[in-house]
Design a protein around this motif. Structure first.
Motif, PDB file in Angstrom:
ATOM      1  N   MET A 136     106.754  52.143  10.705  1.00 32.50           N
ATOM      2  CA  MET A 136     107.395  51.820   9.432  1.00 32.50           C
ATOM      3  C   MET A 136     107.051  50.396   8.990  1.00 32.50           C
ATOM      4  SD  MET A 136     108.849  54.444   8.224  1.00 32.50           S
ATOM      5  CE  MET A 136     109.832  53.715   6.932  1.00 32.50           C
ATOM      6  N   GLU A 137     106.971  49.478   9.943  1.00 37.27           N
ATOM      7  CA  GLU A 137     106.587  48.102   9.611  1.00 37.27           C
ATOM      8  C   GLU A 137     105.152  48.065   9.102  1.00 37.27           C
ATOM      9  OE1 GLU A 137     107.386  46.050  13.253  1.00 37.27           O
ATOM     10  OE2 GLU A 137     109.551  45.946  12.862  1.00 37.27           O
ATOM     11  N   TYR A 138     104.275  48.831   9.736  1.00 38.60           N
ATOM     12  CA  TYR A 138     102.881  48.883   9.289  1.00 38.60           C
ATOM     13  C   TYR A 138     102.800  49.454   7.876  1.00 38.60           C
ATOM     14  CZ  TYR A 138      98.064  50.382   8.824  1.00 38.60           C
ATOM     15  OH  TYR A 138      96.806  50.578   8.352  1.00 38.60           O
ATOM     16  N   ARG A 139     103.562  50.480   7.623  1.00 38.11           N
ATOM     17  CA  ARG A 139     103.541  51.108   6.298  1.00 38.11           C
ATOM     18  C   ARG A 139     104.007  50.131   5.224  1.00 38.11           C
ATOM     19  NH1 ARG A 139     106.897  54.423   3.009  1.00 38.11           N
ATOM     20  NH2 ARG A 139     105.600  55.857   1.827  1.00 38.11           N
ATOM     21  N   ALA A 140     104.896  49.213   5.583  1.00 38.26           N
ATOM     22  CA  ALA A 140     105.450  48.268   4.617  1.00 38.26           C
ATOM     23  C   ALA A 140     104.590  47.014   4.423  1.00 38.26           C
ATOM     24  CB  ALA A 140     106.849  47.863   5.055  1.00 38.26           C
TER      25      ALA A 140
END
Length: 150
Positions: A136-140
């Motif tokens: 999720m951090e990578y996606r953001a």
């Protein structure tokens, strides 16, 4: 599920308990797909890919169940000792010993064909527990978002 197949005595007197447990299992078993699989997949993918991801999830689940479910139970039950009656033989015409043996073989085959996939799911969801936040951090990440907009 395991309790249903192993702890409930296979007697007519156990019908109410068996039916109650099966209904409870049926109502609660669907929570994983709706409450976990779909939300996690929908969070991880871009909005434009969500339809494809859900279609892939449903397709893989349905195809796997249809292609492997019944045949695996049949193969395992026959390996355990299921006694296939002659074609045209009614269950009522089988001996009590054969009916009980077939019942037990099918119950054991159901357990053996469901527990390994559940163990694989446990392993996959355990891994997901440790990777979801990072995904999720990578996606953001802003640079990822810029690349997606162009």
């Amino acid at each position: 599920y395991i309790c249903i197949l192993t702890l409930v005595p296979p007697k007519p007197e156990s019908y109410a308990l068996y039916a109650s447990l099966v209904i409870l299992f049926g109502l609660s078993a669907s929570w994983a797909g709706v409450g976990c699989n779909q939300p996690i997949l929908l969070d991880l993918v871009e909005p434009s890919s969500r339809g494809r991801i859900i279609a892939l999830l449903v397709g893989i689940n349905g195809a796997t169940a249809a292609l492997l479910g019944g045949p695996m139970v049949g193969l395992i039950s026959e390996a355990i000792g299921y006694n296939t009656p002659e074609v045209g033989t009614h269950v009522a015409d089988m001996s009590t010993k054969d009916r009980i043996g077939n019942r037990d073989a099918l119950g054991e085959a159901l357990l053996l064909s469901t527990i390994p996939p559940w163990i694989l799911c446990l392993i996959a969801f355990t891994a997901l527990h440790f990777t979801f936040r990072r995904d999720m951090e990578y996606r953001a990440l802003p640079e990822k978002a810029e690349g997606l907009r162009s």
